[in-house]
Design a protein around this motif. Structure first.
Motif, PDB file in Angstrom:
ATOM      1  N   VAL A 294      -3.779   3.107  -0.153  1.00 30.19           N
ATOM      2  CA  VAL A 294      -4.375   2.499  -1.308  1.00 30.19           C
ATOM      3  C   VAL A 294      -3.757   1.242  -1.517  1.00 30.19           C
ATOM      4  CG1 VAL A 294      -4.585   2.839  -3.758  1.00 30.19           C
ATOM      5  CG2 VAL A 294      -4.691   4.796  -2.567  1.00 30.19           C
TER       6      VAL A 294
ATOM      7  N   PHE B  94      -9.695   2.186  -0.256  1.00 31.39           N
ATOM      8  CA  PHE B  94      -9.265   2.370  -1.478  1.00 31.39           C
ATOM      9  C   PHE B  94      -8.212   0.949  -1.894  1.00 31.39           C
ATOM     10  CE2 PHE B  94      -9.634   6.556   0.096  1.00 31.39           C
ATOM     11  CZ  PHE B  94     -10.885   7.025  -0.680  1.00 31.39           C
TER      12      PHE B  94
ATOM     13  N   TYR C 157       0.847  -1.297   0.106  1.00 31.89           N
ATOM     14  CA  TYR C 157      -0.159  -0.045   0.068  1.00 31.89           C
ATOM     15  C   TYR C 157       1.072   1.271   0.184  1.00 31.89           C
ATOM     16  CZ  TYR C 157       0.875   0.370   5.153  1.00 31.89           C
ATOM     17  OH  TYR C 157       1.540   0.305   6.150  1.00 31.89           O
TER      18      TYR C 157
END
Length: 132
Positions: free
Chosen positions: A72, A84, A29
């Protein structure tokens, strides 16, 4: 007295590029934080790696509050960090080195964070964001 109008200060603070999930490294991430004093409207902003086709576009209504951090992920969903995900079945972040580039909806640089063999490319550290 005049009051100061605040502004957002959105920076890429971390890239976790070596996932523990074998193969696809779904748990990789990038973490992004708003260090500013007002919220940042991030609809249409793009987070990308140095390779083509590795862009994540933030959906309409994405707002990052002051002090808030979001992540993310490559292919996991974590609602506590914004929910996300690239939805990719293969790793996004190169284990040897890469650059996480955050751009606003108009394509202007907001923040870059490099690591590994890309660390000397002239990108900013999270303590020195490249944009507002």
């Amino acid at each position: 007295m005049f009051s100061r109008v605040g502004k957002p200060d959105v920076v890429v603070t971390e890239v976790v590029y070596k996932g523990k999930v074998k193969g696809a490294q779904a748990d990789e991430y990038v973490e992004i934080q708003n260090r500013g004093t007002v919220s940042a409207e991030m609809s249409g902003w793009v987070l990308g790696a140095d390779d083509p086709g590795q862009d994540f576009t933030f959906p309409p209504g994405t707002v990052l509050q002051p002090g808030q951090r979001i992540r993310v992920y490559t292919n996991e969903m974590h609602p506590g960090y914004g929910g996300f995900s690239y939805g990719s079945k293969r790793p996004i972040w190169n284990d040897k080195g890469d650059v996480a580039r955050l751009r606003d909806a108009n394509g202007h640089p907001v923040s870059d964070l490099s690591y590994g063999d890309k660390a000397l490319v002239g990108c900013q550290s999270p303590d020195r964001p490249s944009g507002s």
